[in-house]
Design an enzyme around this catalytic site. Structure first.
Site, mmCIF file in Angstrom:
data_model
loop_
_atom_site.group_PDB
_atom_site.id
_atom_site.type_symbol
_atom_site.label_atom_id
_atom_site.label_comp_id
_atom_site.label_asym_id
_atom_site.label_seq_id
_atom_site.Cartn_x
_atom_site.Cartn_y
_atom_site.Cartn_z
ATOM 1 C CG HIS A 178 25.661 35.336 -12.128
ATOM 2 N ND1 HIS A 178 26.170 34.309 -11.382
ATOM 3 C CD2 HIS A 178 25.469 36.356 -11.258
ATOM 4 C CE1 HIS A 178 26.281 34.688 -10.113
ATOM 5 N NE2 HIS A 178 25.869 35.934 -10.014
ATOM 6 N N GLY A 180 34.098 33.582 6.697
ATOM 7 C CA GLY A 180 33.374 34.773 6.238
ATOM 8 C C GLY A 180 31.946 34.786 6.756
ATOM 9 C CE LYS A 237 24.901 45.189 -8.590
ATOM 10 N NZ LYS A 237 24.161 44.092 -7.972
HETATM 11 C C1 BG6 Z 1 25.568 38.223 -7.341
HETATM 12 C C2 BG6 Z 1 26.167 39.587 -7.546
HETATM 13 O O1 BG6 Z 1 26.464 37.220 -7.708
HETATM 14 O O2 BG6 Z 1 24.398 38.129 -8.153
HETATM 15 C C3 BG6 Z 1 25.180 40.667 -7.188
HETATM 16 O O3 BG6 Z 1 27.324 39.707 -6.735
HETATM 17 C C4 BG6 Z 1 23.895 40.491 -7.970
HETATM 18 O O4 BG6 Z 1 25.720 41.960 -7.437
HETATM 19 C C5 BG6 Z 1 23.383 39.067 -7.811
HETATM 20 O O5 BG6 Z 1 22.934 41.392 -7.454
HETATM 21 C C6 BG6 Z 1 22.197 38.778 -8.719
HETATM 22 O O6 BG6 Z 1 21.674 37.534 -8.369
HETATM 23 P P1 BG6 Z 1 20.116 37.238 -8.427
HETATM 24 O O7 BG6 Z 1 19.987 35.810 -8.034
HETATM 25 O O8 BG6 Z 1 19.472 38.199 -7.458
HETATM 26 O O9 BG6 Z 1 19.710 37.524 -9.837
#
Ligand code: BG6
Length: 465
Positions: A242, A10, A325
């Site tokens: 997350h 990828g 978002k």
């Molecule tokens: C990613 C998601 O895992 O985490 C994204 O796929 C998101 O959509 C991102 O924007 C957020 O990560 P960070 O580190 O920018 O808070």
């Protein structure tokens, strides 16, 4: 530092361009890795220089000479991952690189591809004898490790299927299921702060904590990842991984030791007891007009949830999460709200509650909101903050999440990996949320989300931070 070949499946994708290639570059530029080579694998016909060039704008402190040296160490193979014969070509390239750079056979397979392909890639790598299954106590002199990016599956069933398939070809000890949040310095710091300071643990329960909020608000919209996003939505893109990781780190029982499997054992216990009770979805106005999105798409770009944890420590303490978002701010934080202090100042009752805020973005740090005496007054209180700004103090040495991830994998440090049971329990929670048929509301881009946020806050007497 041990030598290795990185086989990046990828390499032509978005994540490789924005995060993985820049992380390899930085580690190489800082001389944290030097005895290595790269074999990139993608579907399109391209050359390695073209592919690396696309990552240039995401590299901090760019230096053309170092960049050229990195390209020299790299090769590209165009391959159809469903074709076993194409894996013979990948193997040829890996052997060639090992030979050219005198490497000893350590291989890091990085799957930055759709999860549906994880099983196939692992199987094919194994069948052409590029990837060996190691015994739990590996006595070979070399290692083969394989990384799977999130989201790992689509739901509980697919995650379980993938796990069953890959575990035929590799041992759990070789597997790194990645969630870049776990590799953020401040996220790692949560357990350190909680368990190395005597002042927190006695308060970390339902006698003193009123509620917890976890917020991951984003200004960005789809960033060109339209097809991916429409398939997953906010719930599967960031809540399944997350946000559930953050909840389990905050709520876990003290692990036997602050490392690896001990932490995972404690986190998994939280996921087993985490129950979604209420919430709603949102979709920004204009989402269905984005390129590639169906005009009847019901994908969520915003999620609010209320959870409880069914145990004695957390009984009666709701955990609220909010993410979306195209909002008016980029903020990631954990806000722990304490109960009101017993009221002795009748004029100011009830006093404002204390908050412990762990801020992940924009600044990384920890702060405590306190009530203090207003100068020259006998009864008035003002709010103040004790702030510890982690990034201000340690910024120059703080590695980016993907640099930490790569270094940890190369050195065999497994605490950043999400275990099979964690993944499966977290998907069960997501499946449960989907089965709740929660309502979906619309919101305007650049706002804080649907107006129903306020109704929800009123219902639970909650103040969004
Ligand atoms: C990613 C998601 O895992 O985490 C994204 O796929 C998101 O959509 C991102 O924007 C957020 O990560 P960070 O580190 O920018 O808070």
């Amino acid at each position: 530092m041990t030598d290795f070949v990185l086989i990046l499946f990828g390499i032509t994708g978005d994540l490789a361009k924005r995060k993985i290639i820049p992380a390899i570059y930085t580690l190489f530029a800082k001389n944290k890795i030097n005895n290595f080579a790269v074999v990139g694998v993608g579907l399109e016909q391209a050359n390695i220089r073209e592919i690396f060039n696309r990552a240039k704008e995401f590299i901090l402190d760019f230096d053309e000479e170092i960049f050229d040296k990195l390209i020299e160490k790299s090769d590209y193979v165009a391959a159809d991952l469903n074709k076993l014969s194409d894996f013979e070509n990948i193997k040829k390239s890996v052997l060639m690189q090992e030979n050219k750079y005198n490497l000893t056979g350590n291989r890091l397979f990085y799957c930055s591809i759709a999860a549906e392909l994880y099983g196939m890639v692992t199987q094919n790598c194994s069948q052409v004898k590029l990837l060996d299954k190691e015994k739990p106590n590996n006595l070979n002199n070399f290692w083969h490790r394989i990384v799977y990016e999130k989201p790992f599956g689509q739901d509980y069933e697919t995650a379980k299927l993938i796990n069953n398939l890959i575990l035929k070809y590799v041992d759990e000890s070789q597997i790194f299921r990645i969630d870049h949040y776990i590799a953020k310095e401040i996220v790692e710091a949560i357990s350190f702060v909680r368990f190395t300071n005597r002042i927190f643990e006695p308060l970390w329960n339902n006698y003193h904590i009123d509620s917890v909020q976890i917020i991951l608000d984003e200004e960005v919209c789809l960033e060109g990842r339209n097809l991916y996003y429409d398939k997953y939505g906010a719930l599967k893109d960031v809540v399944q991984n997350h946000i559930l990781q953050l909840i389990s780190l905050v709520a876990m029982e003290p692990p036997q030791q602050l490392s690896g499997d001990y932490i995972r054992d404690s986190k998994v216990q939280v996921l087993r007891k985490l129950v979604p009770t209420d919430g709603f979805f949102g979709q920004y106005i204009g989402y269905k007009d984005e390129s590639g999105i169906k005009s009847n798409s019901t994908t969520d770009t915003f999620v609010v949830m209320r959870f409880i944890i069914d145990d004695s420590r957390w009984s009666g303490v709701p955990f609220y999460i909010k993410t979306g978002k195209c909002l008016d701010r980029k903020t990631t934080k954990i806000c722990i709200r304490f109960k009101h202090a017993y009221c002795l100042l009748s004029k100011s009752c009830p006093t404002e509650p204390n908050y412990l805020i762990i801020s992940i973005f924009p600044e990384e740090g920890i702060s405590i909101e306190l009530n203090v005496k207003k100068p020259n007054s006998r009864s008035e209180i003002i709010r103040t903050k004790i702030d510890y700004c982690y990034s201000c103090i340690f910024e120059p040495e703080t590695p980016q999440a993907y640099e930490s991830i790569l270094l940890d994998i190369i050195s065999g440090e497994r605490s950043i990996s999400v275990r099979q049971d964690e993944i499966e329990y977290s998907w069960q929670i997501i499946d449960k949320i989907i089965s709740m048929n929660l309502p979906m509301y619309q919101y305007k881009k650049g706002t804080s989300g649907p107006k129903e946020l306020e109704t929800f806050a009123n219902k639970y007497n909650l103040e969004w931070k």
